[in-house]
Enzyme design. Structure first.
Site, PDB file in Angstrom:
ATOM      1  N   GLU A 195       9.262  -7.829  -4.123  1.00 41.94           N
ATOM      2  CA  GLU A 195       9.376  -8.885  -2.848  1.00 41.94           C
ATOM      3  C   GLU A 195      10.564  -8.612  -1.639  1.00 41.94           C
ATOM      4  OE1 GLU A 195       8.430 -13.107  -3.870  1.00 41.94           O
ATOM      5  OE2 GLU A 195       7.203 -12.084  -6.012  1.00 41.94           O
ATOM      6  N   GLU A 253       0.686  -1.525  -0.023  1.00 38.03           N
ATOM      7  CA  GLU A 253      -0.692  -0.379   0.101  1.00 38.03           C
ATOM      8  C   GLU A 253       0.891   1.230   0.069  1.00 38.03           C
ATOM      9  OE1 GLU A 253      -2.837   0.161   3.210  1.00 38.03           O
ATOM     10  OE2 GLU A 253      -3.711  -2.165   2.923  1.00 38.03           O
TER      11      GLU A 253
HETATM   12  N1  COS Z   1       7.642 -16.892   9.025  1.00 39.69           N
HETATM   13  C1  COS Z   1       6.973 -17.198  10.022  1.00 39.69           C
HETATM   14  N2  COS Z   1       6.875 -16.008  10.511  1.00 39.69           N
HETATM   15  C2  COS Z   1       8.098 -14.812  10.353  1.00 39.69           C
HETATM   16  C3  COS Z   1       8.892 -14.429   9.687  1.00 39.69           C
HETATM   17  C4  COS Z   1       9.165 -15.819   8.872  1.00 39.69           C
HETATM   18  N3  COS Z   1      10.057 -15.781   7.828  1.00 39.69           N
HETATM   19  N4  COS Z   1       9.572 -13.717   9.680  1.00 39.69           N
HETATM   20  C5  COS Z   1       8.603 -13.186  10.962  1.00 39.69           C
HETATM   21  N5  COS Z   1       7.989 -13.805  11.464  1.00 39.69           N
HETATM   22  C6  COS Z   1       7.293 -13.494  12.773  1.00 39.69           C
HETATM   23  C7  COS Z   1       8.170 -13.553  13.226  1.00 39.69           C
HETATM   24  O1  COS Z   1       8.479 -14.780  14.531  1.00 39.69           O
HETATM   25  C8  COS Z   1       6.913 -12.150  14.680  1.00 39.69           C
HETATM   26  O2  COS Z   1       5.801 -13.143  15.176  1.00 39.69           O
HETATM   27  P1  COS Z   1       5.730 -13.645  17.261  1.00 39.69           P
HETATM   28  O3  COS Z   1       5.638 -12.065  17.292  1.00 39.69           O
HETATM   29  O4  COS Z   1       4.031 -14.736  17.434  1.00 39.69           O
HETATM   30  O5  COS Z   1       6.619 -14.067  17.313  1.00 39.69           O
HETATM   31  C9  COS Z   1       5.425 -11.896  13.813  1.00 39.69           C
HETATM   32  O6  COS Z   1       6.362 -12.685  12.272  1.00 39.69           O
HETATM   33  C10 COS Z   1       6.168 -10.244  13.406  1.00 39.69           C
HETATM   34  O7  COS Z   1       8.038 -10.538  13.168  1.00 39.69           O
HETATM   35  P2  COS Z   1       8.589  -9.023  12.785  1.00 39.69           P
HETATM   36  O8  COS Z   1       8.714  -8.968  14.419  1.00 39.69           O
HETATM   37  O9  COS Z   1      10.452  -9.098  12.569  1.00 39.69           O
HETATM   38  O10 COS Z   1       7.756  -8.751  11.956  1.00 39.69           O
HETATM   39  P3  COS Z   1       7.982  -6.965  11.842  1.00 39.69           P
HETATM   40  O11 COS Z   1       7.181  -6.156  11.289  1.00 39.69           O
HETATM   41  O12 COS Z   1       9.528  -5.898  12.045  1.00 39.69           O
HETATM   42  O13 COS Z   1       8.692  -6.737   9.923  1.00 39.69           O
HETATM   43  C11 COS Z   1       9.835  -8.072   8.049  1.00 39.69           C
HETATM   44  C12 COS Z   1       9.258  -8.546   9.467  1.00 39.69           C
HETATM   45  C13 COS Z   1      11.174  -6.390   7.872  1.00 39.69           C
HETATM   46  C14 COS Z   1      11.113  -8.981   7.984  1.00 39.69           C
HETATM   47  C15 COS Z   1       8.734  -8.580   7.632  1.00 39.69           C
HETATM   48  O14 COS Z   1       7.853  -6.739   7.396  1.00 39.69           O
HETATM   49  C16 COS Z   1       9.190  -7.654   5.609  1.00 39.69           C
HETATM   50  O15 COS Z   1       9.251  -8.566   5.610  1.00 39.69           O
HETATM   51  N6  COS Z   1       9.087  -6.447   4.974  1.00 39.69           N
HETATM   52  C17 COS Z   1       9.293  -7.153   3.320  1.00 39.69           C
HETATM   53  C18 COS Z   1       8.066  -6.992   3.070  1.00 39.69           C
HETATM   54  C19 COS Z   1       7.936  -7.002   1.561  1.00 39.69           C
HETATM   55  O16 COS Z   1       8.695  -8.348   0.971  1.00 39.69           O
HETATM   56  N7  COS Z   1       6.972  -6.195   0.336  1.00 39.69           N
HETATM   57  C20 COS Z   1       7.148  -6.624  -0.496  1.00 39.69           C
HETATM   58  C21 COS Z   1       6.053  -7.411  -1.321  1.00 39.69           C
HETATM   59  S1  COS Z   1       5.861  -8.017  -2.480  1.00 39.69           S
HETATM   60  S2  COS Z   1       5.912  -7.672  -4.214  1.00 39.69           S
END
Ligand code: COS
Length: 388
Positions: free
Chosen positions: A365, A129
């Site tokens: 991604e 978004e």
């Molecule tokens: N698999 C399963 N669970 C996961 C995980 C994974 N790979 N990564 C994180 N989690 C879980 C964590 O364990 C945590 O769970 P609990 O609180 O229940 O223990 C929860 O998700 C939140 O994790 P975290 O605090 O690390 O989340 P954040 O909000 O800090 O975000 C990132 C983590 C930055 C890694 C995530 O927002 C991300 O991947 N962002 C990029 C998004 C993206 O790729 N966008 C493009 C879209 S497609 S074109």
């Protein structure tokens, strides 16, 4: 046991994809880049070859390819044209959350639509978004229960195939206060009242692929369209991206390989100072660097895909592969233009397109920085680096 030999099935799938890339994609790639479209006839041929529904299980009419084979097929398609490959591959991103979490009725309703060679439809993954890109948990597209249905409101942007999709897998929040704990997902059909396609993006690269805004304005969504309940949506997104990033790394490898091939060919033909420029050490070393990094990238995406295929945790390896291959594709394509000198800067040389196409590999991604964030977070828990 480590075995780098492909099975006969894998060889056949990769060869078929390569032939498709060579005979169907390459001849139209520059035109598609210019016009910003993919010919319908090409999409139909791709669907007939199973290339629009690679990740969908066979029982729903899909290709049923395992992750390793699907990623190698993606490398070939990107070698043909990364824009067209993105169009064809986006169905996998849209359906992976459903493969993970949808029920049997939902799969039977939606998956076959993407596999019909006579009338292949597209699906689109709706997460990003305007205010939620890298911070995926910050989405504010809101879903509310009302009587026997849901009401969906919000705006998604940079959606691959957003303008041409038949249905969307939409991540939305039931309760923004709960942050990532409030996220769930529904399938939304393009035909539902209140669904509209907004701005069509005019991009630097992968121009053949459609990237659009998708807007939901008081959309009435049947309750049976919920496929990820509130609270599970963020985990579903993270698991989906863990599974799909190997294929993006493979796309990056395909773009890099196409650029390397062009540079290699040109460096043998172009004579300066009385000999082909490949015999100049400055150029020769650039080509050597490209060759070894492409090979390293391929092994990294295969490792991530192998772990995904085995059902092993693959978050770290997916991020290694996505980060490395994205950066590698950028470096290789920039240097391929450099090897061509002034000619490489001209649109009639393929390397000009390839350099523009490569840039997105460091962005979509999950940006190159997000991959490092994932890797760095994993390192916090590492006390022993013994690999076995
Ligand atoms: N698999 C399963 N669970 C996961 C995980 C994974 N790979 N990564 C994180 N989690 C879980 C964590 O364990 C945590 O769970 P609990 O609180 O229940 O223990 C929860 O998700 C939140 O994790 P975290 O605090 O690390 O989340 P954040 O909000 O800090 O975000 C990132 C983590 C930055 C890694 C995530 O927002 C991300 O991947 N962002 C990029 C998004 C993206 O790729 N966008 C493009 C879209 S497609 S074109």
């Amino acid at each position: 046991m480590v075995d780098f030999e492909l099975t006969e099935e894998q060889k056949a799938a990769v060869k078929m994809a390569h032939d498709f890339a060579l005979n169907e994609m390459r001849p139209v790639a520059l035109e598609c880049d210019k016009e910003g479209t993919v010919p319908e006839s090409l999409v139909k041929k791709a669907a007939a070859a199973g290339l629009t529904a690679m990740a969908i299980p066979e029982e729903y009419g899909g290709g049923g390819l395992d992750q390793i084979t699907a990623s190698m097929v993606s490398e070939e398609l990107a070698w043909g044209c990364a824009g067209i490959a993105t169009t064809l591959g986006a169905n996998s991103l849209a359906t992976t959350p459903m493969v993970i979490a949808a029920n049997e009725e939902q799969k039977k309703e939606y998956f076959p639509r993407l596999c019909d060679p006579d009338d292949p439809k597209f699906a689109a993954f709706c997460l990003t978004e305007p205010g939620a890109g890298s911070d995926a948990a910050a989405i504010s597209t809101i879903i509310e229960e009302k009587d026997d249905h849901f009401i969906l409101n919000g705006q998604k942007c940079f959606i691959t195939n957003g303008g041409i999709a038949d249905f969307y897998s939409v991540f939305c929040t039931f309760d923004k206060e709960k942050k990532y704990g409030g996220i769930g997902a529904v399938v939304v059909e393009r035909s539902y009242e209140g669904v509209s396609v907004g701005k069509h993006e005019d991009k630097m690269g992968i121009r053949a692929s459609d990237t659009s805004e998708v807007i939901f304005d008081n959309v009435k969504v049947p309750k049976e369209n919920l496929f990820v309940p509130m609270g599970q949506g963020f985990y579903n997104v993270m698991t989906t991206l863990d599974l799909t990033r190997a294929s993006v790394a493979a796309l990056a490898t395909g773009v890099a390989r196409a650029a390397f091939e062009e540079a290699l060919k040109y460096s043998k033909e172009r004579v300066q100072f009385g000999r082909p420029i490949i015999a100049q050490q400055s150029i020769n070393f650039m080509l050597a660097e490209m060759a070894m990094k492409i090979e390293a990238g391929r092994r990294l995406y295969q490792l991530a895909a192998w772990k995904a295929h085995k059902g092993l945790p693959c978050s770290l390896e997916s991020s290694y592969a996505k980060a490395f291959c994205g950066d590698m594709a950028m470096e290789v394509t920039v240097n391929a233009v450099q090897v061509h000198g002034g000619y490489g800067y001209m649109k009639e040389y393929l390397v000009e397109k390839l350099m523009r196409d490569a840039k997105i590999m460091q962005i979509y991604e999950g940006t190159a920085q997000i991959q490092r964030l994932v890797i760095g977070a994993n390192l916090m828990g590492v006390t022993d680096t013994y690999p076995w």
